[in-house]
Design an enzyme around this catalytic site. Structure first.
Site, PDB file in Angstrom:
ATOM      1  N   THR A 155       0.825  -1.206   0.000  1.00 18.59           N
ATOM      2  CA  THR A 155       0.000   0.000   0.000  1.00 18.59           C
ATOM      3  C   THR A 155       0.862   1.259   0.000  1.00 18.59           C
ATOM      4  O   THR A 155       0.501   2.264  -0.628  1.00 18.59           O
ATOM      5  CB  THR A 155      -0.946   0.003   1.212  1.00 18.59           C
ATOM      6  OG1 THR A 155      -0.195  -0.233   2.421  1.00 18.59           O
ATOM      7  CG2 THR A 155      -2.008  -1.085   1.072  1.00 18.59           C
ATOM      8  N   TYR A 156       2.000   1.211   0.687  1.00 20.05           N
ATOM      9  CA  TYR A 156       2.937   2.337   0.665  1.00 20.05           C
ATOM     10  C   TYR A 156       3.427   2.563  -0.759  1.00 20.05           C
ATOM     11  O   TYR A 156       3.440   3.695  -1.271  1.00 20.05           O
ATOM     12  CB  TYR A 156       4.091   2.027   1.617  1.00 20.05           C
ATOM     13  CG  TYR A 156       5.150   3.094   1.766  1.00 20.05           C
ATOM     14  CD1 TYR A 156       4.942   4.415   1.375  1.00 20.05           C
ATOM     15  CD2 TYR A 156       6.387   2.774   2.330  1.00 20.05           C
ATOM     16  CE1 TYR A 156       5.925   5.376   1.530  1.00 20.05           C
ATOM     17  CE2 TYR A 156       7.369   3.731   2.500  1.00 20.05           C
ATOM     18  CZ  TYR A 156       7.144   5.023   2.096  1.00 20.05           C
ATOM     19  OH  TYR A 156       8.115   5.978   2.244  1.00 20.05           O
ATOM     20  N   ALA A 157       3.826   1.478  -1.418  1.00 17.45           N
ATOM     21  CA  ALA A 157       4.311   1.587  -2.792  1.00 17.45           C
ATOM     22  C   ALA A 157       3.225   2.089  -3.722  1.00 17.45           C
ATOM     23  O   ALA A 157       3.485   2.873  -4.637  1.00 17.45           O
ATOM     24  CB  ALA A 157       4.833   0.233  -3.269  1.00 17.45           C
TER      25      ALA A 157
END
Length: 253
Positions: A155-157
């Site tokens: 999700t960060y990416a």
């Protein structure tokens, strides 16, 4: 050192960490800087550091997840300094963890504070930059988007890669207006990195061994000054790119 005399910059998330390092470097290069964030005391501390060095800065309290707050940041900067030449989209809530552990709320928070805030702020400053003959937008990306093992970072990416796509689009659409748009992907001695190291000491030790220069970037000297250089006329032919400020660790090819 880059010469940004006469330029006006707006830096989000500038009360600490990477944002503060960038704000200090832009001011040292001669720019007037509006520093925004959610905690006024931290913003005032950044402004005090800039003032002590002879620079000029404006604290602008606000939340990048709120569209009205973003508009107010831009308006306050324009009212005080007469326009905006440089925008640095740095503020970001990071949804970090394995997919099954990330809530919808955390993912939405990452999206709203990342790609959506970047999208909104770029659109707000675009006409101001056009009126001044051009400008430079720096968006904060991350090498997490090109990890070979995305476990725990999906999700960060996703939000950071969204920012890179918006960067490319804005560079293509606004280049003829004299607006350059770049992404930078730093490794820096930020509070966020220190938190990650404390939570993942073994992974962090292995990660640091993969950095060819053998160290993490200093906030102002390595990251901030590089951003200031990217905003200068010396880099007038560079746009649409992702610049890895990470000691040679990531491969964006």
């Amino acid at each position: 050192m880059a010469n940004l005399s006469g330029k006006v910059a707006l830096v989000t998330g500038a009360g600490q960490g990477v944002g503060q390092g960038i704000a200090l470097a832009l001011a040292a290069a001669g720019a007037k800087v509006a520093v925004s964030g959610r905690t006024l005391a931290k913003l005032e501390s950044t402004c005090a550091l800039i003032s002590e060095r002879g620079g000029e800065a404006l604290p602008v309290e606000g939340n990048v997840r709120d569209a009205g707050s973003l508009a107010a940041m831009v308006a306050a900067t324009q009212d005080r300094f007469g326009g905006i030449d440089i925008l640095v989209n740095n503020a970001q809530e990071v949804p970090q963890g394995k997919l099954m552990d990330i809530s919808d709320e955390a993912f939405v928070g990452g999206f709203e504070s990342g790609p959506l805030a970047t999208f909104r702020l770029m659109k707000l400053v675009q006409p101001l930059m056009v009126a001044r003959g051009g400008g430079t937008i720096i968006n904060l990306a991350s090498s997490v988007g090109v990890r070979w093992d995305m476990t725990g970072y999906g999700t960060y990416a996703a939000v950071k890669q969204g920012i890179r796509s918006l960067t490319r689009a804005a560079a293509a659409e606004w280049g003829r207006d004299g607006i350059r748009v770049l992404s930078v992907a730093p490794h820096a001695e930020s509070p966020g990195l220190k938190w990650w190291v404390s939570k993942n000491p073994e992974e962090a030790e292995a990660f640091f061994r993969t950095i060819p220069l053998g160290r993490i970037g200093r906030l102002e000297e390595d990251i901030g000054r590089a951003v200031a250089a990217l905003c200068s006329d010396d880099m007038a032919y560079l746009t649409g790119a992702t610049i890895p400020l990470d000691g040679g660790q990531a491969n964006f090819d």
